[in-house]
Design a protein around this motif. Structure first.
Motif, PDB file in Angstrom:
ATOM      1  N   SER A 111       0.833  -1.418  -0.096  1.00 23.33           N
ATOM      2  CA  SER A 111       0.003   0.162  -0.004  1.00 23.33           C
ATOM      3  C   SER A 111       0.894   1.211  -0.087  1.00 23.33           C
ATOM      4  O   SER A 111       0.267   2.273  -0.122  1.00 23.33           O
ATOM      5  CB  SER A 111      -0.913   0.043   1.256  1.00 23.33           C
ATOM      6  OG  SER A 111      -0.237   0.086   2.472  1.00 23.33           O
ATOM      7  N   GLU A 136       2.579   2.633  -1.990  1.00 24.81           N
ATOM      8  CA  GLU A 136       2.724   3.571  -3.142  1.00 24.81           C
ATOM      9  C   GLU A 136       1.438   4.296  -3.450  1.00 24.81           C
ATOM     10  O   GLU A 136       1.107   5.197  -4.221  1.00 24.81           O
ATOM     11  CB  GLU A 136       3.082   2.796  -4.576  1.00 24.81           C
ATOM     12  CG  GLU A 136       2.432   1.593  -4.890  1.00 24.81           C
ATOM     13  CD  GLU A 136       2.657   0.962  -5.997  1.00 24.81           C
ATOM     14  OE1 GLU A 136       3.296   1.341  -7.042  1.00 24.81           O
ATOM     15  OE2 GLU A 136       2.604  -0.369  -6.022  1.00 24.81           O
ATOM     16  N   TYR A 137       0.451   3.845  -2.684  1.00 23.11           N
ATOM     17  CA  TYR A 137      -0.836   4.487  -2.571  1.00 23.11           C
ATOM     18  C   TYR A 137      -1.143   5.554  -1.636  1.00 23.11           C
ATOM     19  O   TYR A 137      -1.981   6.279  -1.690  1.00 23.11           O
ATOM     20  CB  TYR A 137      -2.008   3.355  -2.296  1.00 23.11           C
ATOM     21  CG  TYR A 137      -1.974   2.175  -3.544  1.00 23.11           C
ATOM     22  CD1 TYR A 137      -3.029   2.247  -4.725  1.00 23.11           C
ATOM     23  CD2 TYR A 137      -1.061   1.117  -3.566  1.00 23.11           C
ATOM     24  CE1 TYR A 137      -2.925   1.080  -5.651  1.00 23.11           C
ATOM     25  CE2 TYR A 137      -1.174   0.340  -4.521  1.00 23.11           C
ATOM     26  CZ  TYR A 137      -2.091   0.238  -5.502  1.00 23.11           C
ATOM     27  OH  TYR A 137      -2.110  -0.813  -6.414  1.00 23.11           O
ATOM     28  N   GLN A 138      -0.212   5.718  -0.851  1.00 28.52           N
ATOM     29  CA  GLN A 138      -0.240   6.639   0.136  1.00 28.52           C
ATOM     30  C   GLN A 138      -0.183   8.244  -0.207  1.00 28.52           C
ATOM     31  O   GLN A 138       0.669   8.220  -1.380  1.00 28.52           O
ATOM     32  CB  GLN A 138       0.714   6.420   1.238  1.00 28.52           C
ATOM     33  CG  GLN A 138       0.463   4.993   2.105  1.00 28.52           C
ATOM     34  CD  GLN A 138       1.390   4.583   3.178  1.00 28.52           C
ATOM     35  OE1 GLN A 138       2.698   5.208   3.106  1.00 28.52           O
ATOM     36  NE2 GLN A 138       1.058   3.569   3.814  1.00 28.52           N
ATOM     37  N   ALA A 139      -0.715   9.152   0.486  1.00 31.67           N
ATOM     38  CA  ALA A 139      -0.348  10.463   0.044  1.00 31.67           C
ATOM     39  C   ALA A 139       1.162  10.646   0.103  1.00 31.67           C
ATOM     40  O   ALA A 139       2.160   9.898   0.728  1.00 31.67           O
ATOM     41  CB  ALA A 139      -0.958  11.185   1.151  1.00 31.67           C
ATOM     42  N   MET A 140       1.800  11.557  -0.869  1.00 36.16           N
ATOM     43  CA  MET A 140       3.064  11.601  -1.146  1.00 36.16           C
ATOM     44  C   MET A 140       3.778  10.443  -1.780  1.00 36.16           C
ATOM     45  O   MET A 140       5.009  10.415  -1.902  1.00 36.16           O
ATOM     46  CB  MET A 140       3.924  11.802   0.089  1.00 36.16           C
ATOM     47  CG  MET A 140       3.284  12.994   1.110  1.00 36.16           C
ATOM     48  SD  MET A 140       4.076  14.572   0.778  1.00 36.16           S
ATOM     49  CE  MET A 140       6.021  14.409   0.934  1.00 36.16           C
ATOM     50  N   ALA A 141       2.899   9.590  -2.328  1.00 34.38           N
ATOM     51  CA  ALA A 141       3.471   8.579  -2.978  1.00 34.38           C
ATOM     52  C   ALA A 141       2.540   8.375  -4.393  1.00 34.38           C
ATOM     53  O   ALA A 141       2.980   8.256  -5.513  1.00 34.38           O
ATOM     54  CB  ALA A 141       3.486   7.390  -2.254  1.00 34.38           C
ATOM     55  N   ARG A 142       1.282   8.416  -4.109  1.00 32.58           N
ATOM     56  CA  ARG A 142       0.407   8.284  -5.232  1.00 32.58           C
ATOM     57  C   ARG A 142       0.165   9.417  -6.272  1.00 32.58           C
ATOM     58  O   ARG A 142      -0.302   9.261  -7.401  1.00 32.58           O
ATOM     59  CB  ARG A 142      -1.098   8.033  -4.762  1.00 32.58           C
ATOM     60  CG  ARG A 142      -1.883   9.118  -3.840  1.00 32.58           C
ATOM     61  CD  ARG A 142      -3.226   8.563  -3.872  1.00 32.58           C
ATOM     62  NE  ARG A 142      -3.859  10.035  -2.716  1.00 32.58           N
ATOM     63  CZ  ARG A 142      -3.988   9.695  -1.491  1.00 32.58           C
ATOM     64  NH1 ARG A 142      -3.599   8.765  -0.825  1.00 32.58           N
ATOM     65  NH2 ARG A 142      -4.489  10.676  -0.618  1.00 32.58           N
ATOM     66  N   ARG A 177      -0.868  17.590  -0.701  1.00 27.87           N
ATOM     67  CA  ARG A 177      -0.448  16.332  -0.082  1.00 27.87           C
ATOM     68  C   ARG A 177      -0.590  16.045   1.443  1.00 27.87           C
ATOM     69  O   ARG A 177      -1.234  15.289   1.847  1.00 27.87           O
ATOM     70  CB  ARG A 177       0.923  16.086  -0.555  1.00 27.87           C
ATOM     71  CG  ARG A 177       1.329  15.444  -1.714  1.00 27.87           C
ATOM     72  CD  ARG A 177       2.917  15.159  -1.840  1.00 27.87           C
ATOM     73  NE  ARG A 177       3.115  15.571  -3.045  1.00 27.87           N
ATOM     74  CZ  ARG A 177       4.019  16.299  -3.473  1.00 27.87           C
ATOM     75  NH1 ARG A 177       4.867  17.139  -2.574  1.00 27.87           N
ATOM     76  NH2 ARG A 177       4.575  16.454  -4.767  1.00 27.87           N
ATOM     77  N   PHE A 197      -5.627  10.071   4.610  1.00 26.35           N
ATOM     78  CA  PHE A 197      -5.362   8.704   4.337  1.00 26.35           C
ATOM     79  C   PHE A 197      -4.853   8.063   5.705  1.00 26.35           C
ATOM     80  O   PHE A 197      -5.282   6.801   5.688  1.00 26.35           O
ATOM     81  CB  PHE A 197      -4.220   8.622   3.279  1.00 26.35           C
ATOM     82  CG  PHE A 197      -3.919   7.268   2.973  1.00 26.35           C
ATOM     83  CD1 PHE A 197      -4.521   6.719   1.859  1.00 26.35           C
ATOM     84  CD2 PHE A 197      -3.287   6.378   3.640  1.00 26.35           C
ATOM     85  CE1 PHE A 197      -4.582   5.365   1.461  1.00 26.35           C
ATOM     86  CE2 PHE A 197      -2.900   5.222   3.192  1.00 26.35           C
ATOM     87  CZ  PHE A 197      -3.625   4.571   2.137  1.00 26.35           C
ATOM     88  N   LEU A 199      -2.116  -5.050   6.434  1.00 25.50           N
ATOM     89  CA  LEU A 199      -1.847  -5.574   5.290  1.00 25.50           C
ATOM     90  C   LEU A 199      -0.702  -6.539   5.623  1.00 25.50           C
ATOM     91  O   LEU A 199      -0.212  -7.295   4.678  1.00 25.50           O
ATOM     92  CB  LEU A 199      -0.954  -4.739   4.340  1.00 25.50           C
ATOM     93  CG  LEU A 199      -1.989  -4.012   3.326  1.00 25.50           C
ATOM     94  CD1 LEU A 199      -1.372  -3.012   2.286  1.00 25.50           C
ATOM     95  CD2 LEU A 199      -2.463  -5.288   2.415  1.00 25.50           C
ATOM     96  N   LEU A 237      -0.886   1.498  -9.455  1.00 24.48           N
ATOM     97  CA  LEU A 237      -1.690   2.381  -8.487  1.00 24.48           C
ATOM     98  C   LEU A 237      -3.045   2.198  -8.926  1.00 24.48           C
ATOM     99  O   LEU A 237      -3.824   3.214  -8.317  1.00 24.48           O
ATOM    100  CB  LEU A 237      -1.202   3.778  -8.950  1.00 24.48           C
ATOM    101  CG  LEU A 237       0.087   4.314  -8.406  1.00 24.48           C
ATOM    102  CD1 LEU A 237       0.502   5.803  -8.570  1.00 24.48           C
ATOM    103  CD2 LEU A 237       0.064   4.153  -6.660  1.00 24.48           C
TER     104      LEU A 237
END
Lengths: 532, 384
Positions: A161, A163-169, B8, B15, B24, B184
């Motif tokens: 997950s 790469e899906y987080q804020a600052m990554a996505r 962001r 998030f 996970l 993504l």
């Protein structure tokens, strides 16, 4: 804004019990432990000296090695005893550690200064690699490109997950990590370095002896004393500490220390009934120790420490307190070693009386002329020098240090202790131009203040944060956070989080100078890895 | 650059509440497909809502009485409990078992009729981050898979892939086709023309027979004068009565002739794809005053947008005006309207399904589920 607080996230275990019992020929032992336990998954490589996949191609701090090996246990099911793990940490930290120059600038992570504001030149680095954990965790490692690359694969493979987080996505995280960060990391933090080659070859000092130390514990004040260190086998030492705080209360205790990589001093002591840890770096010559001594459970409580070995060249470590007011009479304590007869305090300061003297400490009563010019004076005692005292005529401004801090609720039957916050009031003079906030302002030193908290903003006021988030000690500046868990007295039964303005008031003549800082009280951090 | 930073930050706060990472951590699979029937079969013509929750159950709610109709035990481990309902409204497909397996559950009998492991090899650990959808006729299931090869002393993250399954393949379903997929991707839906809409950096449309894809709605790469790159987080592919696939975004719009974020307008908007017609929309609807995890338009008035997280809010899209709010007892992640648009259902994170009057935003009822919280389940409303 580049500055950020260290995030308190991520998995791992405490540096608990890094102290080893005595083992001789530990290299052979360590290699046997590796062959017996690690080669289930790793492989031995073809080389003249023993060499193993992954582990022989990285360098890091003792804490870094501990985290990696603990991860092998927690994530991959490696089964070894605590003692075997200690042997491995020592083995790897000695053979594949960092040179003193390589840890400079990042020691705050090992010293557990969790309110450090980090800032890095590379914006990519901050956003890609210093978002979940400190940048120091990365800066305290050295690897070749393949190993940085494998680390990227480990991150995304372990936490898909990410790469899906804020600052990554908002970007192609994985591509940037491989194509941009790996080369950047390899050039900033390469496996091979001349600093390491020369440190490896350099003779390492035995740290046994008597040490004179000085320091400052926020909330309590200046401290000094002596530390006696007795060598045991395998870079291990027995340590006892005998000293005092400025208010005369004693500092007494003892424990054990181990030295990694020839200079990384780690000691676990019990001082006045409290478990404390020392994280020091020995100077290359082995004549000085610098670092932090903090409570093992509440590592937010800790003192900056410098120590010099008795019998080394005369040296003045500290003048306590660090300031004197012009036109006043005060006691000053000089701390160091080899302190000579002739005490010199500079223009406008006279020794009235010598109250105490030994080789490491001189206490003098000092008169500061009413007309003494403002500023720092180099102080010496015989040939011992290296410290100064600040002469001031008035306190013009006060600053709250730290300006911004994070505290965490805790306790209340939960497994996570409170993370309290400690503030200090720092006095400043306006300098020759008489104006605050200009280049020539200069720092006088920490002064006593009276403390309270206020709501930081309208929201905090409406939520009555000051009533729930914790309690400020008016005298010491120590903020003890609220209890963990939902609070039925709060709106939506929320927890005892809060956003507070921290106010210091300092009396200066008939005036009261105030200053404020910010304290965010938030939820516990669930795990506490050795490197933040 | 600056502009993106602020965005962001804003989005980050939202998030962090999802706590994906915690959920996970991998674990072993163990289940038996022989779940006994629990509760009555669904009745034709009746409206229901379905959600999943801890410890590991699928709950069917009667959407007329607004009460629990039945609960089915599910195999494996709970999480995240994202759901897609088959077009025949008999089978619910649930992404579960730590994001690693998709199960088809017959809601009449509670029987597990379909099971696909995302992993295609014994040394491969594969997760799907909410990215699955059914074909318009329900015959195929599409998933975007994130595989990692676990070597003995290192990991190798693999390219993501689209895997197509035959929904009649039973309990050991294997992909019948695979194609490279962009990374993504989260929420997905299929249009009437068969095209697969995939929400990733942009919203793509893929031909599920050839694997070719193109940008259907630009998001990261949108070209809107004075707007900064939007931030999108959507893991809830809510199947609406109007066949709209709706995704919220946040963005900032500079004032004319300015590049200053301090004076910019911070906006909520939505992307929409009408799955029946293929029509696409990119539309701002409100200034940002609070965070919403999901938003949905009213089935009876497409100019009305509802958003939810810490409050339930209702907007006039055209006027970009807040029409009303309801204060909530706690956060809810997922909002779903009923078919006639008279009620909205709030679900996710706790074990409460809250029912609100869609017009007045009056609280009608809270249905407490047996068991624990719903995590990031997708609430789906349908008429059997």
């Amino acid at each position: 804004m580049k500055n950020r607080n260290l995030p308190r996230l991520a998995g791992g275990v405490m540096v608990a019990g890094m102290l080893l019992p005595t083992t001789s020929s530990y290299a052979a032992d360590a290699e046997q432990i590796i062959r017996d336990n690690c080669l289930l998954c790793h492989s031995e490589e073809n080389a003249s000296a023993p060499q193993f996949s992954r582990m022989s191609h990285q360098r890091k701090t003792p804490e870094g090695w501990l985290m990696t090996i603990a991860r092998m246990q927690l994530m991959h099911g490696l089964k070894i005893t605590d003692e075997e793990r200690r042997t491995l940490v020592k083995y790897f930290a000695d053979r594949q550690g960092l040179a003193p120059e390589e840890t400079a600038g990042s020691r705050y992570a090992m010293e557990r200064r969790l309110n450090t504001m980090e800032s890095f030149e590379s914006a990519d680095f901050e956003q890609m690699c210093a978002r979940c954990h400190s940048g120091a965790r990365v800066a305290l490692q050295r690897r070749p490109a393949q190993e940085w690359e494998k680390l990227v694969h480990f991150h995304l493979g372990q936490w898909p997950s990410l790469e899906y987080q804020a600052m990554a996505r908002d970007r192609d995280w994985f591509d940037i990590a491989l194509e941009k960060m790996v080369p950047e990391l390899t050039s900033s933090y390469p496996l091979q370095s001349s600093a390491w080659e020369s440190w490896k070859a350099a003779p390492k000092a035995d740290l046994a002896g008597r040490w004179s130390f000085s320091g400052q514990l926020p909330g309590k004040g200046d401290l000094h004393g002596t530390m006696t260190v007795v060598a045991k086998q395998g870079d291990r030492y027995e340590v006892s500490v005998d000293g005092q705080y400025a208010d005369g209360s004693p500092i007494k205790g003892s424990g054990r220390a181990i030295v990694y990589t020839g200079y990384e001093w780690r000691a676990d002591l019990t001082i006045d009934g409290v478990k404390v840890r020392q994280v020091f770096a020995a100077s290359k010559s082995g004549q000085q120790l610098t670092g932090r001594m903090f409570e093992a459970v509440h590592d937010e409580v800790g003192a900056d420490i410098v120590a010099v070995r008795e019998g080394s060249a005369p040296m003045l470590l500290d003048v306590q307190p660090e300031y004197i007011r012009a036109g006043s009479r005060a006691q000053l304590t000089l701390v160091g070693t080899g302190l000579g007869e002739q005490v010199s305090l500079g223009d406008g300061l006279q020794v009235v009386k010598e109250l105490y003297r030994d080789d490491n400490k001189v206490v003098v009563e000092v008169m500061a002329d009413a007309g003494a010019s403002e500023g720092a004076r180099q102080v010496s005692a015989g040939s011992a020098n290296g410290a100064s005292v600040n002469v001031f005529s008035s306190i013009d401004q006060v600053k709250v240090v730290p300006e911004f801090a994070v505290g965490r609720v805790g306790g209340n039957g939960g497994s996570t202790p409170k993370y309290n916050a400690q503030f200090q009031a720092e006095a400043w003079a306006n300098g020759p131009d008489g104006k605050a906030g200009t280049e020539d302002d200069w720092r006088i030193g920490f002064v006593p203040a009276s403390w309270h908290v206020e709501p930081f903003d309208e929201r905090a006021k409406a939520d009555r944060d000051t009533e729930f988030a914790g309690v400020m000690d008016a005298r010491t500046g120590k903020f003890t956070t609220g209890a963990a868990g939902p609070n039925p007295e709060r709106k939506m039964s929320t927890n005892n989080a809060g956003n507070l303005k921290v106010v210091a008031a300092v009396k200066e003549g008939s005036e009261t100078l105030t200053a404020d800082g910010q304290l965010i009280v938030t939820v516990q951090r669930w795990n506490n890895p050795p490197l933040p | 650059m600056n502009n993106k930073n602020k965005l962001r930050c804003l989005a980050k706060r939202s998030f962090s509440m999802l706590g994906f990472s915690a959920a996970l951590v991998g674990a072993a699979v163990s289940y038996s497909a022989s779940a006994a029937a629990q509760g009555p079969a669904l009745k034709a013509g009746q409206e229901y809502m379905v959600v999943a929750s801890y410890p590991n159950q699928l709950h069917v709610i009667d959407a007329e009485k607004d009460s629990l109709y039945k609960s089915c035990d599910m195999p494996g481990r709970f999480g995240p409990g994202a759901i897609q309902v088959a077009p025949d409204h008999k089978t619910a497909y649930v992404l579960n078992n730590g994001y690693e397996d998709i199960y088809g559950v017959n809601m009449d009998t509670c029987e597990v009729t379909f099971h696909a492991k995302m992993s295609q090899a014994s040394n491969e650990r594969t997760k799907t981050l909410y990215a699955f959808a059914l074909s318009y006729d329900g015959k195929e299931l599409y998933t975007v898979q994130n595989p990692t090869i676990l070597r003995s002393d290192h990991y190798e993250v693999q390219p993501t892939r689209l895997a197509v399954y035959d929904t009649s393949a039973g309990l050991k379903a294997k992909p019948i086709r695979t194609f490279p997929s962009p990374r993504l991707v989260t929420a997905m839906q299929v249009g009437k023309d068969g095209g697969l809409y995939m929400a990733g950096a942009d919203i793509y449309k893929m031909d599920v027979h050839t694997g070719e894809y193109e940008v259907a709605v630009p998001s990261r790469n949108w070209q809107r004068e004075r707007y900064v790159q939007p931030d999108v987080l959507n893991v809830w592919a809510v199947q609406t009565p109007t066949e709209d696939f709706t995704i919220l975004y946040t963005t900032a719009r500079f004032q004319e002739g300015s590049e200053d974020l301090n004076t910019a307008d911070w906006l909520y908007g939505y992307f929409n794809i009408n799955l029946a017609t293929g029509e696409t929309t990119t539309q701002d609807f409100a200034p940002i005053t609070e965070i919403y995890f999901t938003g949905t338009r009213s089935p009876k008035d497409s100019n009305i947008m509802y958003g939810v997280l810490n409050r339930l809010a209702k907007y006039d899209i055209e006027k970009q005006e807040l029409l009303g709010v309801a204060e909530l007892d706690h956060s809810y992640y997922c909002i779903t309207p009923n078919n006639d648009g008279s009620k909205v259902y709030l679900a996710g994170t706790y074990n409460h399904v809250a029912v609100y009057d869609a017009d007045t935003l009056a609280h009608l009822k809270t249905i407490t589920l047996p068991g624990g919280d719903m995590s990031t389940t997708t609430a789906q409303v349908f008429i059997r």
